[in-house]
Design a protein around this motif. Structure first.
Motif, PDB file in Angstrom:
ATOM      1  N   UNK A  31      50.791  18.818  51.889  1.00  0.00           N
ATOM      2  CA  UNK A  31      51.948  18.605  51.025  1.00  0.00           C
ATOM      3  C   UNK A  31      53.195  19.299  51.575  1.00  0.00           C
ATOM      4  N   UNK A  32      53.033  20.551  52.016  1.00  0.00           N
ATOM      5  CA  UNK A  32      54.177  21.296  52.561  1.00  0.00           C
ATOM      6  C   UNK A  32      54.698  20.625  53.822  1.00  0.00           C
ATOM      7  N   UNK A  33      53.788  20.233  54.721  1.00  0.00           N
ATOM      8  CA  UNK A  33      54.222  19.593  55.962  1.00  0.00           C
ATOM      9  C   UNK A  33      54.897  18.248  55.682  1.00  0.00           C
ATOM     10  N   UNK A  34      54.375  17.515  54.703  1.00  0.00           N
ATOM     11  CA  UNK A  34      54.966  16.223  54.359  1.00  0.00           C
ATOM     12  C   UNK A  34      56.372  16.397  53.777  1.00  0.00           C
ATOM     13  N   UNK A  35      56.557  17.429  52.982  1.00  0.00           N
ATOM     14  CA  UNK A  35      57.882  17.700  52.419  1.00  0.00           C
ATOM     15  C   UNK A  35      58.859  18.113  53.519  1.00  0.00           C
ATOM     16  N   UNK A  36      58.378  18.863  54.500  1.00  0.00           N
ATOM     17  CA  UNK A  36      59.222  19.204  55.645  1.00  0.00           C
ATOM     18  C   UNK A  36      59.622  17.947  56.406  1.00  0.00           C
ATOM     19  N   UNK A  37      58.683  17.025  56.549  1.00  0.00           N
ATOM     20  CA  UNK A  37      58.967  15.769  57.244  1.00  0.00           C
ATOM     21  C   UNK A  37      60.076  14.995  56.543  1.00  0.00           C
ATOM     22  N   UNK A  38      60.040  14.950  55.226  1.00  0.00           N
ATOM     23  CA  UNK A  38      61.084  14.230  54.485  1.00  0.00           C
ATOM     24  C   UNK A  38      62.422  14.960  54.561  1.00  0.00           C
ATOM     25  N   UNK A  39      62.385  16.265  54.444  1.00  0.00           N
ATOM     26  CA  UNK A  39      63.629  17.034  54.451  1.00  0.00           C
ATOM     27  C   UNK A  39      64.324  16.992  55.808  1.00  0.00           C
ATOM     28  N   UNK A  40      63.538  16.953  56.880  1.00  0.00           N
ATOM     29  CA  UNK A  40      64.099  17.019  58.239  1.00  0.00           C
ATOM     30  C   UNK A  40      63.736  15.780  59.062  1.00  0.00           C
ATOM     31  N   UNK A  41      63.651  14.653  58.398  1.00  0.00           N
ATOM     32  CA  UNK A  41      63.168  13.432  59.051  1.00  0.00           C
ATOM     33  C   UNK A  41      63.908  13.121  60.346  1.00  0.00           C
ATOM     34  N   UNK A  42      63.132  13.021  61.430  1.00  0.00           N
ATOM     35  CA  UNK A  42      63.614  12.652  62.764  1.00  0.00           C
ATOM     36  C   UNK A  42      64.670  13.605  63.321  1.00  0.00           C
ATOM     37  N   UNK A  43      64.572  14.869  62.918  1.00  0.00           N
ATOM     38  CA  UNK A  43      65.371  15.924  63.535  1.00  0.00           C
ATOM     39  C   UNK A  43      64.403  16.863  64.263  1.00  0.00           C
ATOM     40  N   UNK A  44      64.914  17.856  64.923  1.00  0.00           N
ATOM     41  CA  UNK A  44      64.056  18.781  65.670  1.00  0.00           C
ATOM     42  C   UNK A  44      63.141  19.595  64.757  1.00  0.00           C
ATOM     43  N   UNK A  74      49.924  31.128  58.037  1.00  0.00           N
ATOM     44  CA  UNK A  74      50.575  31.931  59.064  1.00  0.00           C
ATOM     45  C   UNK A  74      52.091  31.788  59.008  1.00  0.00           C
ATOM     46  N   UNK A  75      52.558  30.816  58.275  1.00  0.00           N
ATOM     47  CA  UNK A  75      53.982  30.538  58.178  1.00  0.00           C
ATOM     48  C   UNK A  75      54.371  30.433  56.718  1.00  0.00           C
ATOM     49  N   UNK A  76      55.410  31.139  56.334  1.00  0.00           N
ATOM     50  CA  UNK A  76      55.891  31.098  54.956  1.00  0.00           C
ATOM     51  C   UNK A  76      56.819  29.901  54.798  1.00  0.00           C
ATOM     52  N   UNK A  77      56.449  28.917  53.979  1.00  0.00           N
ATOM     53  CA  UNK A  77      57.309  27.748  53.819  1.00  0.00           C
ATOM     54  C   UNK A  77      58.541  28.068  52.983  1.00  0.00           C
ATOM     55  N   UNK A  78      59.552  27.243  53.112  1.00  0.00           N
ATOM     56  CA  UNK A  78      60.736  27.385  52.273  1.00  0.00           C
ATOM     57  C   UNK A  78      60.322  27.228  50.812  1.00  0.00           C
ATOM     58  N   UNK A  79      61.032  27.923  49.934  1.00  0.00           N
ATOM     59  CA  UNK A  79      60.682  27.927  48.510  1.00  0.00           C
ATOM     60  C   UNK A  79      60.660  26.516  47.917  1.00  0.00           C
ATOM     61  N   UNK A  80      61.556  25.655  48.385  1.00  0.00           N
ATOM     62  CA  UNK A  80      61.645  24.307  47.810  1.00  0.00           C
ATOM     63  C   UNK A  80      60.440  23.435  48.171  1.00  0.00           C
TER      64      UNK A  80
END
Length: 216
Positions: A31-44, A74-80
């Motif tokens: 879920x966290x990785x998928x949300x990162x994908x949407x937030x930063x779609x096709x960026x670095x 091992x990585x603290x995700x952004x709060x959102x």
């Protein structure tokens, strides 16, 4: 996209472990990785954009590394990106171990030994061993490289095919990135998301409660 009560959440969690088997994915990490994908779609910062890798193998290796960081905390995700995902620490831990994956693999082999009638059927075993990564590779690579776009999402998401039965609607990436909380990935008259009718039946049966999608 939907809510459900604790009983069905636990039921689906167990069923996911059984059905994904050797490809089980920790729901929190996914879920966290998928949300990162949407937030930063096709960026670095996108954990699996095909536009920063020379081939699909490199993309998926990077995806695995990103996923493991969240799986092992091992990585603290952004709060959102936190919250509103199922967690079952014991099941998630054992479902992610190599022992669990090997046991499921052996069960798949045993099934083939018992029921396969032709030698070539055993060639399908690698698909069963790696069905999760194979599905992810197809969706993440093709869904952001090939097809058509209904919406300008400021990314490279595409709808790879209007009849997406093999990936069960997941290749409507352009539609999904425009309306990420809509349960129906199909948006035009000729597009078919085969999972949406199933979710509607589950909604009518009060197993899940579909949320009203917000459109911008």
């Amino acid at each position: 996209m939907f809510t459900t009560n604790k009983f069905f959440e636990r039921t689906f969690h167990v069923m996911t472990f059984i059905c994904q088997g050797s490809s089980f994915l920790n729901p929190r990490a996914y879920a966290i990785m998928h949300r990162e994908h949407h937030a930063y779609s096709d960026t670095e910062k996108d954990p699996h954009s095909p536009h920063f890798f020379t081939d699909v193998i490199q993309m998926m290796w990077h995806t695995v590394q990103s996923f493991r960081e969240h799986e092992k905390r091992l990585k603290e995700p952004e709060a959102r990106f936190k919250g509103n995902y199922p967690e079952w620490r014991l099941l998630d831990y054992y479902g992610s171990t190599m022992v669990s994956r090997i046991i499921f693999g052996l069960l798949y082999v045993a099934f083939y030994v018992a029921f396969a009638t032709q030698w070539w059927m055993y060639l399908l075993l690698p698909i069963h061993f790696m069905m999760g990564p194979i599905h992810g590779a197809i969706v993440n690579w093709c869904g952001h490289k090939y097809g058509y776009a209904n919406f300008d999402n400021n990314d490279k998401s595409k709808n790879t095919t209007p009849f997406d039965f093999l990936m069960l609607g997941e290749l409507f990436q352009n539609n999904h990135h425009k309306h990420p909380n809509s349960a129906n990935f199909a948006k035009r008259w000729f597009e078919i998301d085969p999972v949406y009718p199933v979710m509607k039946v589950m909604h009518w049966a009060r197993i899940i409660r579909l949320r009203k999608p917000s459109y911008n």
